[in-house]
Design an enzyme around this catalytic site. Structure first.
Site, PDB file in Angstrom:
ATOM      1  N   ARG A 166      10.908  -2.309  11.534  1.00 51.38           N
ATOM      2  CA  ARG A 166       9.798  -1.805  12.335  1.00 51.38           C
ATOM      3  C   ARG A 166       9.494  -2.826  13.427  1.00 51.38           C
ATOM      4  O   ARG A 166       9.471  -4.023  13.166  1.00 51.38           O
ATOM      5  CB  ARG A 166       8.557  -1.615  11.446  1.00 51.38           C
ATOM      6  CG  ARG A 166       8.524  -0.271  10.763  1.00 51.38           C
ATOM      7  CD  ARG A 166       7.400  -0.140   9.771  1.00 51.38           C
ATOM      8  NE  ARG A 166       6.102  -0.638  10.210  1.00 51.38           N
ATOM      9  CZ  ARG A 166       4.974  -0.481   9.507  1.00 51.38           C
ATOM     10  NH1 ARG A 166       5.012   0.160   8.344  1.00 51.38           N
ATOM     11  NH2 ARG A 166       3.833  -0.953   9.933  1.00 51.38           N
ATOM     12  N   ARG A 185      -1.261  -8.907  12.959  1.00 49.03           N
ATOM     13  CA  ARG A 185      -1.773  -7.856  12.069  1.00 49.03           C
ATOM     14  C   ARG A 185      -2.626  -8.471  10.954  1.00 49.03           C
ATOM     15  O   ARG A 185      -3.634  -7.894  10.553  1.00 49.03           O
ATOM     16  CB  ARG A 185      -0.607  -7.051  11.480  1.00 49.03           C
ATOM     17  CG  ARG A 185       0.057  -6.148  12.520  1.00 49.03           C
ATOM     18  CD  ARG A 185       1.433  -5.680  12.086  1.00 49.03           C
ATOM     19  NE  ARG A 185       1.415  -4.789  10.956  1.00 49.03           N
ATOM     20  CZ  ARG A 185       2.469  -4.577  10.160  1.00 49.03           C
ATOM     21  NH1 ARG A 185       3.609  -5.212  10.371  1.00 49.03           N
ATOM     22  NH2 ARG A 185       2.378  -3.740   9.168  1.00 49.03           N
ATOM     23  N   ARG A 192      11.559  -6.673   5.412  1.00 54.67           N
ATOM     24  CA  ARG A 192      11.488  -5.218   5.196  1.00 54.67           C
ATOM     25  C   ARG A 192      12.401  -4.474   6.179  1.00 54.67           C
ATOM     26  O   ARG A 192      12.439  -4.775   7.363  1.00 54.67           O
ATOM     27  CB  ARG A 192      10.036  -4.757   5.392  1.00 54.67           C
ATOM     28  CG  ARG A 192       9.878  -3.249   5.286  1.00 54.67           C
ATOM     29  CD  ARG A 192       8.456  -2.875   4.987  1.00 54.67           C
ATOM     30  NE  ARG A 192       7.585  -2.925   6.158  1.00 54.67           N
ATOM     31  CZ  ARG A 192       6.311  -2.550   6.125  1.00 54.67           C
ATOM     32  NH1 ARG A 192       5.751  -2.155   4.993  1.00 54.67           N
ATOM     33  NH2 ARG A 192       5.572  -2.619   7.213  1.00 54.67           N
ATOM     34  N   ARG A 211      -9.940   1.370   8.345  1.00 54.66           N
ATOM     35  CA  ARG A 211      -9.600  -0.028   8.616  1.00 54.66           C
ATOM     36  C   ARG A 211     -10.685  -0.756   9.398  1.00 54.66           C
ATOM     37  O   ARG A 211     -10.529  -1.952   9.681  1.00 54.66           O
ATOM     38  CB  ARG A 211      -8.316  -0.077   9.452  1.00 54.66           C
ATOM     39  CG  ARG A 211      -7.032  -0.305   8.663  1.00 54.66           C
ATOM     40  CD  ARG A 211      -5.893  -0.125   9.655  1.00 54.66           C
ATOM     41  NE  ARG A 211      -4.727  -0.920   9.411  1.00 54.66           N
ATOM     42  CZ  ARG A 211      -3.594  -0.438   8.878  1.00 54.66           C
ATOM     43  NH1 ARG A 211      -3.521   0.785   8.443  1.00 54.66           N
ATOM     44  NH2 ARG A 211      -2.535  -1.223   8.788  1.00 54.66           N
ATOM     45  N   LYS A 251       0.827  -1.217   0.000  1.00 59.48           N
ATOM     46  CA  LYS A 251       0.000   0.000   0.000  1.00 59.48           C
ATOM     47  C   LYS A 251       0.858   1.263   0.000  1.00 59.48           C
ATOM     48  O   LYS A 251       0.632   2.173  -0.779  1.00 59.48           O
ATOM     49  CB  LYS A 251      -0.901   0.057   1.247  1.00 59.48           C
ATOM     50  CG  LYS A 251      -1.911  -1.049   1.355  1.00 59.48           C
ATOM     51  CD  LYS A 251      -2.866  -0.794   2.524  1.00 59.48           C
ATOM     52  CE  LYS A 251      -2.223  -0.833   3.897  1.00 59.48           C
ATOM     53  NZ  LYS A 251      -1.792  -2.164   4.323  1.00 59.48           N
TER      54      LYS A 251
HETATM   55  P1  AMP Z   1       0.551   0.602   8.650  1.00 58.92           P
HETATM   56  O1  AMP Z   1       1.794   1.393   8.530  1.00 58.92           O
HETATM   57  O2  AMP Z   1      -0.577   1.137   7.804  1.00 58.92           O
HETATM   58  O3  AMP Z   1       0.774  -0.876   8.473  1.00 58.92           O
HETATM   59  O4  AMP Z   1       0.038   0.794  10.163  1.00 58.92           O
HETATM   60  C1  AMP Z   1       0.824   0.376  11.249  1.00 58.92           C
HETATM   61  C2  AMP Z   1      -0.008   0.301  12.509  1.00 58.92           C
HETATM   62  O5  AMP Z   1      -0.561   1.590  12.819  1.00 58.92           O
HETATM   63  C3  AMP Z   1      -1.203  -0.629  12.455  1.00 58.92           C
HETATM   64  O6  AMP Z   1      -0.859  -1.980  12.695  1.00 58.92           O
HETATM   65  C4  AMP Z   1      -2.077  -0.049  13.571  1.00 58.92           C
HETATM   66  O7  AMP Z   1      -1.575  -0.371  14.838  1.00 58.92           O
HETATM   67  C5  AMP Z   1      -1.868   1.450  13.378  1.00 58.92           C
HETATM   68  N1  AMP Z   1      -2.824   2.005  12.402  1.00 58.92           N
HETATM   69  C6  AMP Z   1      -2.566   2.512  11.160  1.00 58.92           C
HETATM   70  N2  AMP Z   1      -3.687   2.919  10.539  1.00 58.92           N
HETATM   71  C7  AMP Z   1      -4.690   2.678  11.424  1.00 58.92           C
HETATM   72  C8  AMP Z   1      -6.097   2.849  11.371  1.00 58.92           C
HETATM   73  N3  AMP Z   1      -6.714   3.356  10.289  1.00 58.92           N
HETATM   74  N4  AMP Z   1      -6.820   2.475  12.471  1.00 58.92           N
HETATM   75  C9  AMP Z   1      -6.240   1.986  13.564  1.00 58.92           C
HETATM   76  N5  AMP Z   1      -4.932   1.758  13.668  1.00 58.92           N
HETATM   77  C10 AMP Z   1      -4.147   2.107  12.617  1.00 58.92           C
END
Ligand code: AMP
Length: 216
Positions: free
Chosen positions: A155, A166, A122, A83, A8
């Site tokens: 990360r 996740r 990653r 989400r 993404k």
């Molecule tokens: P990402 O970088 O999009 O994979 O997001 C990393 C982490 O941030 C996720 O596993 C959640 O803990 C938090 N996060 C990101 N976007 C959201 C969202 N829309 N709602 C809730 N938690 C989020």
């Protein structure tokens, strides 16, 4: 939108340049808050590092503030939001207030084994945000960012246990979001496997004229 590790972020950054609109990633916003030592950062860290979703209201406030800024007035690419079904409602209220329709929702898909492989390899640059992969896109010098020379990091939520959590959270809470947008006729399924350029061509083929905001 799509499961963690499906690409993404990579595609959203590219779409940002293509469409000339900001890339709004809730993951990036939350990680920045975790780094700036703020109360918000301390509050969200426990969720992010264990692979859980941050509470809807909190993410909703952040997104409402970000989309109201002037640079988002002509459109934006959303990455990682909404989400949950509650976040779908929040987004719809925010966009209604701003008078902006959602043009398209792109769902990137890839098999779970490929996702786990991609995420566990990653490595990211904490300084400039560049993303590498130990096998498919290694830095020229091991552990060092090609672009800015900073030491690369993994990360904390890219470890195998947290990746599996996740993915579980995605199936449980985010898959229904895709179903909701599919029912509204906004969803486009795109194969997220293979090289980033190939995925990019598939995405571009779905973009009609006049797209000003793309959710993901
Ligand atoms: P990402 O970088 O999009 O994979 O997001 C990393 C982490 O941030 C996720 O596993 C959640 O803990 C938090 N996060 C990101 N976007 C959201 C969202 N829309 N709602 C809730 N938690 C989020």
């Amino acid at each position: 939108m799509g499961p963690p590790g499906v690409g993404k972020g990579t595609q959203a950054v590219r779409l940002k340049s293509l469409l000339g609109v900001p890339h709004v990633s809730t993951g990036d916003i939350l990680r920045a808050a975790m780094q700036d030592g703020s109360a918000l950062g301390r509050q969200v860290r426990v969720y992010v590092e264990s692979g859980q979703l941050v509470p809807d209201e909190l993410v909703g406030d952040l997104i409402a503030e970000r989309l109201s800024r002037r640079d988002a007035a002509a459109g934006f690419v959303l990455d990682g939001f909404p989400r949950t079904l509650a976040q779908v409602d929040i987004l719809s209220r925010v966009l209604g207030r701003l008078g902006m329709p959602l043009s398209k929702v792109i769902l990137l898909r890839a098999p779970q084994a490929e996702i786990v492989r991609r995420l566990s390899g990653r490595r990211t640059c904490p300084k400039c945000g560049a993303v590498y992969h130990l096998e498919s896109h290694p830095p020229k010098s091991s552990g060092v960012c090609d672009a800015c020379g900073a030491a690369l990091v993994q990360r904390p939520d890219d470890t195998e246990d947290v990746i599996r959590e996740r993915l579980r959270v995605f199936d449980e809470q985010t898959a229904p979001v895709a179903d909701a947008y599919r029912a509204q006729g906004l969803l486009v399924d795109v194969d997220g496997t293979g090289e980033a350029d190939a995925v990019a061509s598939r995405i571009d083929a779905t973009l009609g004229r006049g797209v000003t905001g793309v959710s993901g």
